[in-house]
Scaffold this motif. Structure first.
Motif, PDB file in Angstrom:
ATOM      1  N   VAL A  70       0.229   7.013   9.816  1.00 42.79           N
ATOM      2  CA  VAL A  70       0.670   6.405   8.570  1.00 42.79           C
ATOM      3  C   VAL A  70      -0.538   6.035   7.731  1.00 42.79           C
ATOM      4  CG1 VAL A  70       0.764   4.075   9.583  1.00 42.79           C
ATOM      5  CG2 VAL A  70       2.150   4.613   7.564  1.00 42.79           C
ATOM      6  N   ALA A  71      -0.361   6.102   6.419  1.00 44.01           N
ATOM      7  CA  ALA A  71      -1.410   5.685   5.484  1.00 44.01           C
ATOM      8  C   ALA A  71      -0.752   5.172   4.211  1.00 44.01           C
ATOM      9  CB  ALA A  71      -2.346   6.843   5.154  1.00 44.01           C
ATOM     10  N   ALA A  72      -1.350   4.125   3.643  1.00 41.25           N
ATOM     11  CA  ALA A  72      -0.950   3.632   2.322  1.00 41.25           C
ATOM     12  C   ALA A  72      -2.055   4.025   1.353  1.00 41.25           C
ATOM     13  CB  ALA A  72      -0.759   2.126   2.349  1.00 41.25           C
ATOM     14  N   LEU A  73      -1.738   4.867   0.391  1.00 42.93           N
ATOM     15  CA  LEU A  73      -2.744   5.411  -0.509  1.00 42.93           C
ATOM     16  C   LEU A  73      -3.023   4.446  -1.663  1.00 42.93           C
ATOM     17  CD1 LEU A  73      -1.602   9.133  -0.544  1.00 42.93           C
ATOM     18  CD2 LEU A  73      -3.202   7.971   0.982  1.00 42.93           C
ATOM     19  N   PRO A  74      -4.181   4.600  -2.322  1.00 40.56           N
ATOM     20  CA  PRO A  74      -4.547   3.673  -3.408  1.00 40.56           C
ATOM     21  C   PRO A  74      -3.521   3.584  -4.531  1.00 40.56           C
ATOM     22  CG  PRO A  74      -6.457   4.952  -2.732  1.00 40.56           C
ATOM     23  CD  PRO A  74      -5.281   5.537  -2.002  1.00 40.56           C
ATOM     24  N   ASP A  75      -2.748   4.661  -4.751  1.00 37.48           N
ATOM     25  CA  ASP A  75      -1.738   4.627  -5.815  1.00 37.48           C
ATOM     26  C   ASP A  75      -0.436   3.974  -5.364  1.00 37.48           C
ATOM     27  OD1 ASP A  75      -0.618   6.558  -4.176  1.00 37.48           O
ATOM     28  OD2 ASP A  75      -0.833   8.210  -5.598  1.00 37.48           O
ATOM     29  N   GLY A  76      -0.418   3.441  -4.127  1.00 35.92           N
ATOM     30  CA  GLY A  76       0.766   2.751  -3.630  1.00 35.92           C
ATOM     31  C   GLY A  76       1.710   3.607  -2.821  1.00 35.92           C
ATOM     32  N   ASP A  77       1.423   4.893  -2.716  1.00 36.21           N
ATOM     33  CA  ASP A  77       2.299   5.787  -1.972  1.00 36.21           C
ATOM     34  C   ASP A  77       2.099   5.582  -0.471  1.00 36.21           C
ATOM     35  OD1 ASP A  77       4.103   7.797  -1.441  1.00 36.21           O
ATOM     36  OD2 ASP A  77       2.733   9.445  -1.893  1.00 36.21           O
ATOM     37  N   LEU A  78       3.186   5.480   0.269  1.00 33.32           N
ATOM     38  CA  LEU A  78       3.139   5.404   1.723  1.00 33.32           C
ATOM     39  C   LEU A  78       3.483   6.775   2.278  1.00 33.32           C
ATOM     40  CD1 LEU A  78       2.904   3.314   4.157  1.00 33.32           C
ATOM     41  CD2 LEU A  78       5.390   3.564   4.284  1.00 33.32           C
ATOM     42  N   ILE A  79       2.600   7.322   3.102  1.00 28.92           N
ATOM     43  CA  ILE A  79       2.836   8.631   3.683  1.00 28.92           C
ATOM     44  C   ILE A  79       2.768   8.519   5.199  1.00 28.92           C
ATOM     45  CG2 ILE A  79       2.090   9.962   1.687  1.00 28.92           C
ATOM     46  CD1 ILE A  79      -0.636  10.286   2.973  1.00 28.92           C
ATOM     47  N   SER A  80       3.584   9.297   5.871  1.00 26.56           N
ATOM     48  CA  SER A  80       3.629   9.227   7.328  1.00 26.56           C
ATOM     49  C   SER A  80       4.099  10.553   7.887  1.00 26.56           C
ATOM     50  CB  SER A  80       4.565   8.103   7.791  1.00 26.56           C
ATOM     51  OG  SER A  80       5.903   8.387   7.419  1.00 26.56           O
ATOM     52  N   ALA A  81       3.859  10.728   9.190  1.00 23.83           N
ATOM     53  CA  ALA A  81       4.328  11.932   9.866  1.00 23.83           C
ATOM     54  C   ALA A  81       4.459  11.655  11.351  1.00 23.83           C
ATOM     55  CB  ALA A  81       3.360  13.094   9.641  1.00 23.83           C
TER      56      ALA A  81
END
Length: 260
Positions: free
Chosen positions: A54-65
């Motif tokens: 999981v990662a929370a990107l600087p633009d606020g997007d949360l991405i996971s796999a």
């Protein structure tokens, strides 16, 4: 097209070969399509999900796999070229869940996640891309490709993790005995529990859950680096057992699958 992409990615997972596609095709993937492809890939690989990245990107997007069982390894270990691929390595902290977290009325809060965690450990994420565009791939295409996870190598779990100051934790990446990176508080966020809360709520909204025994890895403290065939990679974090992984040597066929 989504099913075609999923089939090509599955073949690439199994062979180490890469999938070529027009950048415009990859850019056109929606988040919903990317997550659907994720699901198809995991189902076709026929290994259970044993963790998440999981990662929370600087633009606020949360991405996971999801991370599948065949790609979760215990340190020390050695891995084949089909697994390490492009050879990306990141030193991370992963959390192991002892039980499924139980949400409150308004979803998950910090206390719900902390209660469910059984321990934390050092980890090396091996980063690869099944796309011919490698790490220049558009975001949703990376999500479709399980966020470029090649493998997660985990160390011994430390059950006394609650007093660790993750925001100032010292980490060191060593390759073949040479320190490549050493940093204190190198994680871009530092609030790892907050990141787990976000993941748990996002999964809940998708009808998914963190399960007992699953690991969640939370992003690099040492940035992104690459290692070569024959290299021995060591990750060290203060207060945690070190993690070691060796990349086996190989001959690269260089073959590429094309989307048609």
């Amino acid at each position: 097209m989504a099913s075609v992409i999923a089939q090509k990615l599955v073949a690439a997972h199994r062979s180490g070969q890469r999938v070529s596609a027009e950048v415009s095709v990859l850019q056109a993937l929606s988040r919903a399509q990317a997550l659907s492809i994720q699901d198809e890939v995991v189902s076709a690989l026929s290994f259970p999900v044993v963790g998440w990245k999981v990662a929370a990107l600087p633009d606020g997007d949360l991405i996971s796999a999801p991370i599948v069982e065949s790609r979760l390894l215990r340190s020390p270990t050695s891995i084949s070229p089909v697994i390490f691929g492009l050879g990306g390595v990141e030193c991370e902290i992963a959390f192991r869940f002892a039980k499924e977290p139980v949400p409150g009325r308004n979803g998950f809060a910090r206390e719900h996640i902390i209660e469910a965690i059984g321990g934390a450990c050092a980890a090396v994420e091996v980063v690869d891309s099944r796309w011919a565009t490698t790490f220049s791939t558009p975001r949703n295409a990376m999500i479709a490709d399980l966020l470029s996870n090649g493998a997660l190598v985990v160390g011994s779990v430390n059950s006394n993790w609650r007093n660790v100051a993750f925001e100032t934790l010292r980490a060191r990446l060593v390759i073949n005995g040479t320190t490549i990176c050493q940093d204190t508080g190198g994680h871009p966020d530092g609030d790892l529990i907050g990141l787990l809360v976000m993941l748990a709520n996002d999964l809940r909204n998708r009808g998914l859950a963190l399960r007992p025994g699953e690991f969640v890895t939370t992003g690099s403290y040492t940035g992104f680096h690459t290692a070569n065939p024959g290299d021995e990679i060591l990750a060290e974090f203060d207060g945690f057992a070190s993690v070691s992984v060796t990349f086996n040597s190989f001959e690269n066929s260089g073959e590429i699958y094309a989307l048609r």
